[in-house]
Scaffold this motif. Structure first.
Motif, PDB file in Angstrom:
ATOM      1  N   LEU A  16       0.828  -1.201   0.000  1.00 52.97           N
ATOM      2  CA  LEU A  16       0.000   0.000   0.000  1.00 52.97           C
ATOM      3  C   LEU A  16       0.865   1.254   0.000  1.00 52.97           C
ATOM      4  CD1 LEU A  16      -2.780  -1.146   2.459  1.00 52.97           C
ATOM      5  CD2 LEU A  16      -3.094  -0.602   0.046  1.00 52.97           C
ATOM      6  N   ARG A  17       1.929   1.261   0.776  1.00 55.18           N
ATOM      7  CA  ARG A  17       2.822   2.423   0.779  1.00 55.18           C
ATOM      8  C   ARG A  17       3.513   2.573  -0.579  1.00 55.18           C
ATOM      9  NH1 ARG A  17       6.927   2.830   5.297  1.00 55.18           N
ATOM     10  NH2 ARG A  17       6.870   5.022   4.669  1.00 55.18           N
ATOM     11  N   ALA A  18       3.876   1.453  -1.186  1.00 53.88           N
ATOM     12  CA  ALA A  18       4.511   1.526  -2.507  1.00 53.88           C
ATOM     13  C   ALA A  18       3.576   2.115  -3.548  1.00 53.88           C
ATOM     14  CB  ALA A  18       4.977   0.140  -2.941  1.00 53.88           C
ATOM     15  N   ARG A  19       2.302   1.679  -3.561  1.00 53.68           N
ATOM     16  CA  ARG A  19       1.359   2.227  -4.532  1.00 53.68           C
ATOM     17  C   ARG A  19       1.170   3.734  -4.320  1.00 53.68           C
ATOM     18  NH1 ARG A  19       1.878  -2.654  -5.731  1.00 53.68           N
ATOM     19  NH2 ARG A  19       3.802  -1.613  -6.356  1.00 53.68           N
ATOM     20  N   ALA A  20       1.110   4.172  -3.054  1.00 58.16           N
ATOM     21  CA  ALA A  20       0.964   5.601  -2.774  1.00 58.16           C
ATOM     22  C   ALA A  20       2.175   6.381  -3.268  1.00 58.16           C
ATOM     23  CB  ALA A  20       0.766   5.814  -1.272  1.00 58.16           C
ATOM     24  N   ILE A  21       3.368   5.881  -3.022  1.00 57.70           N
ATOM     25  CA  ILE A  21       4.591   6.576  -3.420  1.00 57.70           C
ATOM     26  C   ILE A  21       4.730   6.611  -4.936  1.00 57.70           C
ATOM     27  CG2 ILE A  21       7.114   6.454  -3.348  1.00 57.70           C
ATOM     28  CD1 ILE A  21       6.715   5.202  -0.480  1.00 57.70           C
ATOM     29  N   GLU A  22       4.463   5.484  -5.598  1.00 53.71           N
ATOM     30  CA  GLU A  22       4.592   5.421  -7.059  1.00 53.71           C
ATOM     31  C   GLU A  22       3.667   6.408  -7.762  1.00 53.71           C
ATOM     32  OE1 GLU A  22       5.526   0.605  -7.184  1.00 53.71           O
ATOM     33  OE2 GLU A  22       3.523   1.399  -7.630  1.00 53.71           O
ATOM     34  N   ALA A  23       2.459   6.533  -7.261  1.00 56.87           N
ATOM     35  CA  ALA A  23       1.461   7.397  -7.901  1.00 56.87           C
ATOM     36  C   ALA A  23       1.434   8.796  -7.292  1.00 56.87           C
ATOM     37  CB  ALA A  23       0.072   6.769  -7.794  1.00 56.87           C
ATOM     38  N   ALA A  24       2.187   9.021  -6.198  1.00 55.72           N
ATOM     39  CA  ALA A  24       2.106  10.274  -5.447  1.00 55.72           C
ATOM     40  C   ALA A  24       0.636  10.610  -5.192  1.00 55.72           C
ATOM     41  CB  ALA A  24       2.824  11.405  -6.170  1.00 55.72           C
ATOM     42  N   ALA A  25      -0.071   9.647  -4.626  1.00 62.13           N
ATOM     43  CA  ALA A  25      -1.509   9.758  -4.398  1.00 62.13           C
ATOM     44  C   ALA A  25      -1.858   9.187  -3.025  1.00 62.13           C
ATOM     45  CB  ALA A  25      -2.281   8.998  -5.473  1.00 62.13           C
ATOM     46  N   PHE A  26      -2.990   9.634  -2.471  1.00 54.33           N
ATOM     47  CA  PHE A  26      -3.506   8.994  -1.269  1.00 54.33           C
ATOM     48  C   PHE A  26      -3.974   7.577  -1.603  1.00 54.33           C
ATOM     49  CE2 PHE A  26      -3.839  13.358   0.125  1.00 54.33           C
ATOM     50  CZ  PHE A  26      -3.698  13.298   1.499  1.00 54.33           C
ATOM     51  N   GLU A  65       5.427  17.671  -6.794  1.00 56.44           N
ATOM     52  CA  GLU A  65       6.445  18.673  -7.087  1.00 56.44           C
ATOM     53  C   GLU A  65       7.812  18.230  -6.580  1.00 56.44           C
ATOM     54  OE1 GLU A  65       6.464  21.500  -8.888  1.00 56.44           O
ATOM     55  OE2 GLU A  65       4.479  20.826  -9.538  1.00 56.44           O
ATOM     56  N   ARG A  66       7.849  17.619  -5.404  1.00 56.26           N
ATOM     57  CA  ARG A  66       9.132  17.186  -4.822  1.00 56.26           C
ATOM     58  C   ARG A  66       9.771  16.086  -5.662  1.00 56.26           C
ATOM     59  NH1 ARG A  66       8.079  16.010   1.474  1.00 56.26           N
ATOM     60  NH2 ARG A  66      10.356  15.715   1.482  1.00 56.26           N
ATOM     61  N   VAL A  67       8.960  15.109  -6.083  1.00 60.05           N
ATOM     62  CA  VAL A  67       9.445  14.027  -6.950  1.00 60.05           C
ATOM     63  C   VAL A  67       8.433  13.885  -8.078  1.00 60.05           C
ATOM     64  CG1 VAL A  67      10.186  11.630  -7.100  1.00 60.05           C
ATOM     65  CG2 VAL A  67      10.480  12.868  -4.938  1.00 60.05           C
ATOM     66  N   PRO A  68       8.668  14.510  -9.230  1.00 53.36           N
ATOM     67  CA  PRO A  68       7.651  14.578 -10.292  1.00 53.36           C
ATOM     68  C   PRO A  68       7.573  13.300 -11.124  1.00 53.36           C
ATOM     69  CG  PRO A  68       9.581  15.811 -10.956  1.00 53.36           C
ATOM     70  CD  PRO A  68       9.850  15.343  -9.544  1.00 53.36           C
ATOM     71  N   VAL A  69       7.212  12.206 -10.465  1.00 55.40           N
ATOM     72  CA  VAL A  69       7.233  10.898 -11.136  1.00 55.40           C
ATOM     73  C   VAL A  69       6.234  10.829 -12.284  1.00 55.40           C
ATOM     74  CG1 VAL A  69       8.144   9.570  -9.202  1.00 55.40           C
ATOM     75  CG2 VAL A  69       5.692   9.992  -9.336  1.00 55.40           C
TER      76      VAL A  69
END
Length: 274
Positions: A193-203, A257-261
């Motif tokens: 779950l944390r990986a999906r949030a980080i990859e998409a930069a989404a809640f 903005e911090r990591v514009p994946v």
């Protein structure tokens, strides 16, 4: 910021009892100031006995659990994401279908689980979801009071291409309702779950089943809300009940903005085997 809620459940074999839990959850969420409530996978029925469970299943337009939640949403003026219900399809098999219901009780979106859970676990548990269910074929995102919500269900969590498709469609929030087994939950739930949030930069909002169920299965619980930087904002542990949280769209903008994946994504051709 917008206040929302999730309902962690121990769904049983009686749809009427599960419907009462859902309707009570809608009332509690609305009373707590939530604009939207999220519920787990298989909120209306969790029964591994196919013959017994089949007697309670209906087409969407005849499903009493869905009707009860739609009425409750309209009565309390709140949106609801029913993580999923088992509903009959015209082709004979079932659909594991999620619903987004608006504050007037209307159905704004439907999503049928794409990836079906067919596995044999080291614990001896064996699951063959495809024996009863037909897979969905489309990704679905929908505008809600919280922002654009991308839909998934449980085992979908392990397939990041789906979540890339949803964030490419504008999703800033990803729903992952689930009924994870205790074994797979302890090993993979939080990290995926944390990986999906980080990859998409989404809640990510993951309402889960918990505890020992009437049909004998045990689920992991730990409904989570993860923000767009991968921080866990809510972990419900193992107790059934309501949890509240805030969705702040500025956190998504800041993470992107911090990591514009999303801007840096590229289409990658198939790998060459050398």
């Amino acid at each position: 910021m917008t206040r929302a809620a999730l309902l962690q459940m121990t769904s049983g074999i009686d749809p009427a009892a599960n419907a009462r839990t859902l309707v009570e959850g809608v009332a509690q969420a609305a009373a707590g100031g939530a604009a939207m409530l999220f519920t787990p996978e298989m909120s209306g029925l969790l029964d591994r006995d196919r013959d017994r469970g089949a007697a309670s299943l209906a087409h969407e337009d005849e499903d009493r659990v869905l009707a009860a939640v739609r009425e409750a949403a309209a009565r309390h003026g709140i949106w609801v994401h029913i993580g999923s219900l088992a509903v009959r399809r015209d082709a004979g098999k079932l659909a594991n279908r999620g619903f987004v219901i608006d504050s007037s009780g209307g159905i704004r979106a439907r999503y049928d689980k794409v990836h079906l859970f067919d596995v044999d676990l080291p614990s001896g548990e064996s699951w063959r979801e495809s024996n009863s269910y037909a897979p969905g074929e489309h990704a679905v995102a929908v505008q809600t009071p919280l922002g654009v919500l991308g839909l998934s269900i449980c085992y979908d969590l392990r397939f990041p291409d789906l979540f890339r498709t949803l964030s490419d469609a504008g999703a800033t929030i990803l729903a992952v309702p689930a009924a994870f087994t205790r074994q797979t939950g302890a090993a993979h739930w939080h990290v995926l779950l944390r990986a999906r949030a980080i990859e998409a930069a989404a809640f990510v909002i993951a309402a889960a089943q918990t505890g020992v169920h009437e049909d004998g299965r045990a689920t992991y619980g730990h409904s989570l809300v993860v923000d767009s930087w991968g921080e866990v904002l809510l972990d419900q542990g193992e107790a059934a009940g309501i949890g509240f949280f805030e969705i702040d769209p500025a956190r998504v903008e800041a993470a992107r903005e911090r990591v514009p994946v999303l801007r840096h994504r590229r289409a990658i051709p198939a790998a060459e085997l050398l």
